[in-house]
Design an enzyme around this catalytic site. Sequence first.
Site, PDB file in Angstrom:
ATOM      1  N   ASP A  66       0.817  -1.212   0.000  1.00 34.41           N
ATOM      2  CA  ASP A  66       0.000   0.000   0.000  1.00 34.41           C
ATOM      3  C   ASP A  66       0.847   1.256   0.000  1.00 34.41           C
ATOM      4  O   ASP A  66       2.065   1.210   0.147  1.00 34.41           O
ATOM      5  CB  ASP A  66      -0.947   0.000   1.209  1.00 34.41           C
ATOM      6  CG  ASP A  66      -0.290  -0.509   2.487  1.00 34.41           C
ATOM      7  OD1 ASP A  66       0.923  -0.276   2.664  1.00 34.41           O
ATOM      8  OD2 ASP A  66      -0.974  -1.141   3.312  1.00 34.41           O
ATOM      9  N   ASN A 135      -8.276  -3.001  13.929  1.00 30.45           N
ATOM     10  CA  ASN A 135      -9.635  -3.347  13.514  1.00 30.45           C
ATOM     11  C   ASN A 135      -9.659  -4.549  12.564  1.00 30.45           C
ATOM     12  O   ASN A 135     -10.687  -4.866  11.970  1.00 30.45           O
ATOM     13  CB  ASN A 135     -10.334  -2.150  12.876  1.00 30.45           C
ATOM     14  CG  ASN A 135      -9.637  -1.670  11.603  1.00 30.45           C
ATOM     15  OD1 ASN A 135      -8.633  -2.250  11.166  1.00 30.45           O
ATOM     16  ND2 ASN A 135     -10.156  -0.610  10.998  1.00 30.45           N
ATOM     17  N   HIS A 137      -7.746  -4.908   9.755  1.00 35.28           N
ATOM     18  CA  HIS A 137      -7.428  -4.670   8.351  1.00 35.28           C
ATOM     19  C   HIS A 137      -6.063  -5.260   7.987  1.00 35.28           C
ATOM     20  O   HIS A 137      -5.170  -5.340   8.817  1.00 35.28           O
ATOM     21  CB  HIS A 137      -7.487  -3.173   8.004  1.00 35.28           C
ATOM     22  CG  HIS A 137      -6.369  -2.336   8.522  1.00 35.28           C
ATOM     23  ND1 HIS A 137      -6.539  -1.366   9.465  1.00 35.28           N
ATOM     24  CD2 HIS A 137      -5.047  -2.303   8.204  1.00 35.28           C
ATOM     25  CE1 HIS A 137      -5.380  -0.767   9.707  1.00 35.28           C
ATOM     26  NE2 HIS A 137      -4.451  -1.325   8.961  1.00 35.28           N
ATOM     27  N   GLU A 142     -10.062  -1.994   4.874  1.00 35.00           N
ATOM     28  CA  GLU A 142     -10.825  -1.759   6.088  1.00 35.00           C
ATOM     29  C   GLU A 142     -11.989  -2.754   6.207  1.00 35.00           C
ATOM     30  O   GLU A 142     -12.373  -3.406   5.227  1.00 35.00           O
ATOM     31  CB  GLU A 142     -11.363  -0.323   6.092  1.00 35.00           C
ATOM     32  CG  GLU A 142     -10.280   0.755   6.065  1.00 35.00           C
ATOM     33  CD  GLU A 142      -9.602   0.963   7.415  1.00 35.00           C
ATOM     34  OE1 GLU A 142      -9.704   0.076   8.288  1.00 35.00           O
ATOM     35  OE2 GLU A 142      -8.958   2.008   7.585  1.00 35.00           O
TER      36      GLU A 142
END
Length: 251
Positions: A66, A135, A137, A142
Amino acid sequence: MFLVFPDTSTVADYVSSTLINTVKSKPDAVLGAATGGTMEPIYARFIEKIRQLQLDVSRLTTFNLDEYVGLGVEHSQSYAAYMREHLFGHLGFNKARLHLPDGLAESLEEHCRDYSARMQQHGGIDLQLLGVGSNGHIGFNEPGTPFDSRCHVVELSERTRIDNSRFFSEDEMVPGSAITMGMKDITDAREILLVATGENKAPILAKYFESDVTETIPFTVLKRHPRARIILDEAAASLLPASVFQRAAAA
């Protein structure tokens, strides 16, 4: 699937040794690279071992997971800068074989399609490194990201931006969006190592263990992957039942 080591140093020994074995067995391997604090000791040990063994890395191809939208390769908080500082700048990589998303691409949508296509043109990823967000990811995918997604632009959640703010100075804003490999790009990898260290990762690892495969916790997709391993230190494994993981020593 859970392999637990005493601390971050022994985690780094194991993961770097796995990377070294890949280089030895397939000098032209395609590696999926990750960033973040978890990866820093891993890359440091990898560099040490490559130098000690005098291995050639010039035939390796890498694809990064990313990059922040809006940050160029010279920005200090870009992942391109991270990779130069922690890996690429220390060994004899062939720059033409190092692939990173372009946060300043004129057409982000076209760039994402091209990035995913380049991975497939290279035969896919042989070994993918992953971290995991608080979370769940992976990459910047996400919660709610479809498992069949390819490289795309994502709006970062408030939780992710808060988590990543520690890497930015007080007067810098964490970018609101990023380019990320899609879930399908990641799970197409032939082998996956997800690495998590520290007490702050323990709650999401416990949730992973308790949950079915669901897009609301993206990294649960690894339960379906035939060659995915989750590498933890004892702090990250602290909320898991001892019966579900294997304790290991240094590599």
